[in-house]
Design an enzyme around this catalytic site. Sequence first.
Site, PDB file in Angstrom:
ATOM      1  N   LEU A  62     -10.384   2.849  -2.746  1.00  0.00           N
ATOM      2  CA  LEU A  62      -9.018   2.444  -2.409  1.00  0.00           C
ATOM      3  C   LEU A  62      -8.190   2.294  -3.680  1.00  0.00           C
ATOM      4  CD1 LEU A  62      -9.582  -0.360   0.290  1.00  0.00           C
ATOM      5  CD2 LEU A  62      -9.073   2.066   0.670  1.00  0.00           C
ATOM      6  N   ASP A  63      -6.889   2.560  -3.559  1.00  0.00           N
ATOM      7  CA  ASP A  63      -5.964   2.289  -4.654  1.00  0.00           C
ATOM      8  C   ASP A  63      -6.020   0.804  -5.010  1.00  0.00           C
ATOM      9  OD1 ASP A  63      -5.119   4.912  -4.572  1.00  0.00           O
ATOM     10  OD2 ASP A  63      -3.388   4.489  -3.304  1.00  0.00           O
ATOM     11  N   ARG A  64      -5.645   0.488  -6.212  1.00  0.00           N
ATOM     12  CA  ARG A  64      -5.712  -0.899  -6.691  1.00  0.00           C
ATOM     13  C   ARG A  64      -5.002  -1.871  -5.754  1.00  0.00           C
ATOM     14  NH1 ARG A  64      -3.140  -3.247 -12.373  1.00  0.00           N
ATOM     15  NH2 ARG A  64      -3.590  -5.450 -11.940  1.00  0.00           N
ATOM     16  N   THR A 116      -4.122  -1.434  -2.571  1.00  0.00           N
ATOM     17  CA  THR A 116      -4.477  -1.312  -1.155  1.00  0.00           C
ATOM     18  C   THR A 116      -5.660  -2.228  -0.900  1.00  0.00           C
ATOM     19  OG1 THR A 116      -3.711   0.980  -1.008  1.00  0.00           O
ATOM     20  CG2 THR A 116      -5.269   0.245   0.667  1.00  0.00           C
ATOM     21  N   ARG A 129       0.679   7.107   1.966  1.00  0.00           N
ATOM     22  CA  ARG A 129       1.932   6.748   1.293  1.00  0.00           C
ATOM     23  C   ARG A 129       2.871   7.947   1.183  1.00  0.00           C
ATOM     24  NH1 ARG A 129      -0.515   4.193  -4.063  1.00  0.00           N
ATOM     25  NH2 ARG A 129       1.678   3.634  -4.466  1.00  0.00           N
TER      26      ARG A 129
END
Length: 289
Positions: free
Chosen positions: A131-133, A135, A229
């Site tokens: 996951l993105d930081r 998220t 996104r």
Amino acid sequence: MEYTWTNSEIKQTVKKLLLANGLSQRLLNQIRRGGGEVIVGTKPCKLTTMVACNQAVTLKLPNENNDDIVAAQGKLTILYEDKNWLIVDKIAGMTTVPGPSNRETTLVNYVKGYLVESGSDDLVPHIITRLDRFTSGIVLIAKNKVAQGMIDKIDRKDFEKYYLAIVEGNLLSGHAIINKPIGRKDSNIRREVMSGGKKAITEYWVKNRIGDNSLVMVKLHTGRTHQIRVHFDSIGHPLLGDKLYAGNLDRMTRQALHAFKLKFLDPFTQKYIEVECDLPEDMLQVLKK
């Protein structure tokens, strides 16, 4: 680590048996170079050795560790754990894997610390769903290289990821599929919908409308970087708090995106594992207003 399989077919080679049970060619190459041992009966053997029907094959691999990964102490919210898998609920703001700017306080560091405390023989967390930081939500981790290789070979229909997102505006359709290729220009971190991009498919359902915003459940059919996104920005409904994609920052200070459900076929047991986790407090507060 040690795994045993029984040959239920006609006579075949060790290699064919291991491949049929989901092991990766990369791992077999490692074994061939001496990075592991295969036992048939009570004797070590080669991958070309023939295995009779109902005969057992045991794979022994050296314990995994990586001294470059620091073991950190920190609280983990564990949703599921067994011999092969660890599923955690990552908080927003935590980086998933070590990088140049942070090598000591990422999710991987905390997971290694947990594995050390638990007395695990294998100390290299293999991130499967990164996951993105900013998220939050579910991250699946393979606890060894055998599990990592096997999960990579399961069919996409047997691996489902669902997210909850708060997007700007009221979506006209209660259910839709966004099918737009995604790529990036040069080395820009920002992704875009573009004709020369890679195939990207996102399905969503509107769960609730909150003033000028919508809560949507999202299912990924592909796994492109920033896919959710980018896709919602492309249809004029960026995620709240998503600074990179021009999201409104008034009510959220990070992208309003949470990985809340994971379902996959465990290649070891051939049974489905399914977990869910609640929305974090910052997203709940937006929904209450």
